[in-house]
Design an enzyme around this catalytic site. Structure first.
Site, mmCIF file in Angstrom:
data_model
loop_
_atom_site.group_PDB
_atom_site.id
_atom_site.type_symbol
_atom_site.label_atom_id
_atom_site.label_comp_id
_atom_site.label_asym_id
_atom_site.label_seq_id
_atom_site.Cartn_x
_atom_site.Cartn_y
_atom_site.Cartn_z
ATOM 1 N N GLU A 141 -9.932 -5.419 9.106
ATOM 2 C CA GLU A 141 -10.008 -4.518 8.542
ATOM 3 C C GLU A 141 -10.539 -4.448 6.981
ATOM 4 O OE1 GLU A 141 -5.944 -4.826 7.898
ATOM 5 O OE2 GLU A 141 -5.615 -2.543 7.948
ATOM 6 N N ASN A 201 0.643 -0.979 -0.025
ATOM 7 C CA ASN A 201 0.551 -0.176 0.084
ATOM 8 C C ASN A 201 1.074 1.328 -0.040
ATOM 9 O OD1 ASN A 201 0.644 -1.016 2.897
ATOM 10 N ND2 ASN A 201 -1.128 0.220 3.654
ATOM 11 N N GLU A 229 4.969 -5.600 11.481
ATOM 12 C CA GLU A 229 4.026 -3.973 11.361
ATOM 13 C C GLU A 229 2.744 -4.478 10.760
ATOM 14 O OE1 GLU A 229 4.708 -0.679 12.452
ATOM 15 O OE2 GLU A 229 7.000 -2.170 13.374
ATOM 16 N N GLY A 253 2.343 -6.191 6.979
ATOM 17 C CA GLY A 253 2.000 -6.924 6.541
ATOM 18 C C GLY A 253 0.498 -7.585 6.767
ATOM 19 N N SER A 254 -0.214 -7.857 5.976
ATOM 20 C CA SER A 254 -1.530 -8.628 6.721
ATOM 21 C C SER A 254 -1.229 -9.168 8.321
ATOM 22 C CB SER A 254 -2.529 -10.177 6.283
ATOM 23 O OG SER A 254 -1.068 -10.615 5.833
ATOM 24 N N CYS A 294 -2.597 1.450 6.497
ATOM 25 C CA CYS A 294 -2.691 0.806 7.819
ATOM 26 C C CYS A 294 -3.199 1.230 9.521
ATOM 27 C CB CYS A 294 -1.273 -0.164 8.344
ATOM 28 S SG CYS A 294 -0.106 0.810 8.299
HETATM 29 P P1 NAD Z 1 0.049 -8.999 2.799
HETATM 30 O O1 NAD Z 1 0.537 -9.906 4.061
HETATM 31 O O2 NAD Z 1 -0.209 -9.877 2.053
HETATM 32 O O3 NAD Z 1 1.982 -8.787 1.714
HETATM 33 C C1 NAD Z 1 2.910 -8.326 3.164
HETATM 34 C C2 NAD Z 1 4.065 -8.929 2.001
HETATM 35 O O4 NAD Z 1 4.046 -10.492 2.750
HETATM 36 C C3 NAD Z 1 4.800 -9.363 0.571
HETATM 37 O O5 NAD Z 1 5.679 -9.040 0.294
HETATM 38 C C4 NAD Z 1 4.152 -10.537 0.361
HETATM 39 O O6 NAD Z 1 4.869 -10.806 -0.838
HETATM 40 C C5 NAD Z 1 4.508 -11.148 1.062
HETATM 41 N N1 NAD Z 1 3.388 -12.780 0.797
HETATM 42 C C6 NAD Z 1 2.365 -12.962 0.875
HETATM 43 N N2 NAD Z 1 1.436 -13.523 1.323
HETATM 44 C C7 NAD Z 1 2.293 -14.631 1.377
HETATM 45 C C8 NAD Z 1 2.884 -15.910 2.035
HETATM 46 N N3 NAD Z 1 1.402 -17.298 2.131
HETATM 47 N N4 NAD Z 1 3.876 -16.812 2.646
HETATM 48 C C9 NAD Z 1 5.180 -16.127 2.388
HETATM 49 N N5 NAD Z 1 5.144 -14.289 1.845
HETATM 50 C C10 NAD Z 1 4.498 -14.095 1.519
HETATM 51 O O7 NAD Z 1 0.325 -7.794 3.238
HETATM 52 P P2 NAD Z 1 -0.111 -6.768 1.992
HETATM 53 O O8 NAD Z 1 -1.287 -6.792 1.021
HETATM 54 O O9 NAD Z 1 1.329 -6.266 1.350
HETATM 55 O O10 NAD Z 1 -1.053 -4.903 3.056
HETATM 56 C C11 NAD Z 1 -1.385 -5.027 3.916
HETATM 57 C C12 NAD Z 1 -1.892 -5.509 5.087
HETATM 58 O O11 NAD Z 1 -0.907 -5.046 5.591
HETATM 59 C C13 NAD Z 1 -2.976 -4.886 5.804
HETATM 60 O O12 NAD Z 1 -3.538 -6.031 6.893
HETATM 61 C C14 NAD Z 1 -2.643 -3.581 6.108
HETATM 62 O O13 NAD Z 1 -2.849 -3.126 7.614
HETATM 63 C C15 NAD Z 1 -0.380 -4.062 6.852
HETATM 64 N N6 NAD Z 1 -0.261 -2.842 6.571
HETATM 65 C C16 NAD Z 1 0.887 -3.001 7.604
HETATM 66 C C17 NAD Z 1 1.079 -1.531 7.926
HETATM 67 C C18 NAD Z 1 2.009 -1.207 9.472
HETATM 68 O O14 NAD Z 1 3.155 -0.153 9.523
HETATM 69 N N7 NAD Z 1 2.104 -2.383 10.235
HETATM 70 C C19 NAD Z 1 2.010 -1.142 7.071
HETATM 71 C C20 NAD Z 1 1.387 -1.396 6.204
HETATM 72 C C21 NAD Z 1 0.098 -2.072 5.933
#
Ligand code: NAD
Length: 458
Positions: free
Chosen positions: A334, A117, A212, A190-191, A246
């Site tokens: 979320e 994002n 995070e 990430g998530s 996020c």
């Molecule tokens: P995501 O968890 O889908 O992906 C994050 C990373 O993980 C990516 O680089 C992706 O390639 C990798 N990934 C995805 N699936 C995986 C798997 N099965 N195994 C290993 N790696 C995998 O998250 P997103 O969709 O990129 O981001 C959205 C989420 O991130 C939301 O929940 C948001 O709240 C959170 N977020 C948190 C912050 C923070 O600073 N706390 C900032 C931005 C986003």
């Protein structure tokens, strides 16, 4: 990147780390400056890539992404000397005479995994902290905004030695491979779902992690607030990046007596800010899957206001929902998009109790001029961080550690907190040799025990 290449990359970074070059402050400063120069000279390319990925404007890409990275670099450059200094601390009577020190030392070879994002900021901000702390880094940006991922890889890999800092691109398969390796630190954004996968993979090697993550961040609006300012700041924080932030306010808890006035003002402000299809500053939804997911969250009966949708361009207008209840579908997960559910409440204790029944939020906002209102929310609800009478902006003060708690994450970064996240604080007791009291050595005696108890004061 193939498994063997990743193995070689980590090996090369381990070897380079063991040369101790990254421990030199001069080296770190040079690399940080080099990163800033590389980013600056490639700004246009990055703007183009991120616009192609999800129509993020230059204005947003600069203010919400690059500017924050530049500020982080500048702060690290000016403070890294101070942060890295060994710190003398008090020595207790039991150890007298001696001196005690804390030596900050880098952890080693670190893996940084970014989210989509804010693909530039979330990739480079942790990297800046890792480099400032003297580590080597492998960065895996999110593959979802693919052009941005490509340009990040191009910039980094053409400006840095791979044995020091390298970008590996890829999706689940590559990330899974990276996670199977032994790192000295993993920093993941990430998530919650993938956070669990990362945590489990790290546990295998007992690798320390910073997670995070996300969650549902509430904003409380009291009848004693400056409503116009509250509305301005909520509209901005919620619809920035089309709600794909996020720490965006996920939902509103508003005192029921002002719900109608609040919604009316929100609608007016949305129209004034012109988040329309033609508006070049309004970001797209990242992909069709997320577009459809968001569409499915809308309960038509509760919609107070919505603009026109355009699935073909993934344009999703701001949507306000009224009289929402915690049992509604929109309150399950979320939202991560431009839908804002508004929940009216009569009693603050009830509202606080409802939030406390949910997983701990990443952020929480409270709009009020009444200090006991704010204090109650801050004291009674556990959340990552937040703001009084504002949204989002706590992320832009590097003096405030940024991170979640509970399912919204563990660990924090930005400024000194980021340096500490990538640092081991090594404790050293430096003893003199001219005194070696026999009291702790056998043979023990009641007299010795009495003396030890007296020295320890317990
Ligand atoms: P995501 O968890 O889908 O992906 C994050 C990373 O993980 C990516 O680089 C992706 O390639 C990798 N990934 C995805 N699936 C995986 C798997 N099965 N195994 C290993 N790696 C995998 O998250 P997103 O969709 O990129 O981001 C959205 C989420 O991130 C939301 O929940 C948001 O709240 C959170 N977020 C948190 C912050 C923070 O600073 N706390 C900032 C931005 C986003």
């Amino acid at each position: 990147m193939e498994h063997e290449q990743i193995t070689e990359l980590i090996k090369a970074q381990n070897i380079f780390f063991n040369t101790n070059s990254t421990k030199e402050i001069k080296f770190r400063v040079k690399q940080l400056k080099q990163l800033k120069t590389a980013l600056k000279s490639n700004e246009e390319k990055m703007y183009k890539a991120i616009y192609n990925d999800f129509k993020k404007s230059n204005f947003d890409a600069f203010t919400n992404e690059l500017a924050l990275v530049y500020l982080d670099i500048d702060e690290a450059v000016s403070k890294v000397q101070k942060w890295s200094k060994r710190k003398r601390v008090r020595t207790n009577l039991l150890n007298f005479p001696a001196k005690s020190y804390i030596y900050p030392e880098p952890l080693g070879t670190c893996l940084v995994i970014g989210a989509w994002n804010y693909p530039i900021q979330l990739s480079f901000a942790p990297v800046v902290a890792a480099i400032a702390a003297g580590n080597t880094v492998v960065l895996k940006p999110s593959e979802v905004p693919s052009e941005t991922s490509n340009i990040i890889a191009e910039i980094v890999n053409s400006n840095f030695e791979s044995s020091f800092f390298h970008v590996v691109e890829g999706g689940v398969e590559v990330t899974t491979d990276l996670l199977s390796m032994k790192w000295d630190k993993i920093f993941f954004t990430g998530s919650i779902k993938v956070g669990r996968i990362v945590y489990q993979a790290a546990a295998k090697h007992l690798t320390p992690v910073t997670l995070e993550l996300g969650g549902k961040s509430p904003a409380f609006v009291s009848k004693n607030c400056n409503l116009d300012v509250a509305v301005n700041r909520i509209v901005w924080g919620k619809f920035l990046n089309a709600g794909q932030t996020c720490i965006a306010p996920d939902y509103i808890l508003v005192e029921s007596s002002i719900q109608d006035e609040f919604l009316q003002k929100m609608k007016n402000r949305i129209l004034e800010m012109d988040f329309a299809l033609k508006n070049e500053n309004y970001v797209q939804i990242i992909n069709d899957a997320n577009y459809d997911r968001l569409k499915g969250l809308i309960d038509e009966e509760k919609v107070y206001f919505a603009g026109d949708f355009d699935p073909a361009t993934r344009y999703f207008p701001p949507v306000l929902m009224k009289n929402v209840d915690f049992s509604d579908r929109i309150m399950e997960d979320e939202i991560f998009g431009p839908i804002l559910p508004v929940i009216p409440y009569e009693d603050l204790s009830w509202a606080i109790h409802q939030v406390k029944k949910q997983p701990k939020p990443l952020a929480c906002y409270m709009f009020s001029n009444n200090s006991s209102y704010k204090t109650r929310i801050i004291d009674e609800i556990s959340f990552g961080g937040g703001a009084v009478n504002d949204t989002i902006m706590h992320i832009a003060n590097s003096q405030l550690p940024f991170g979640g708690v509970g399912t919204s994450g563990m660990g924090s970064y930005h400024g000194k907190a980021g340096f500490d996240t990538f640092t081991h604080h090594k404790s050293i007791l430096n003893k003199v040799t001219w005194l070696d009291p026999s009291v702790k050595y056998p043979p023990y005696s009641p007299k010795k025990l009495k003396l030890i108890r007296w020295i320890m004061g317990v």
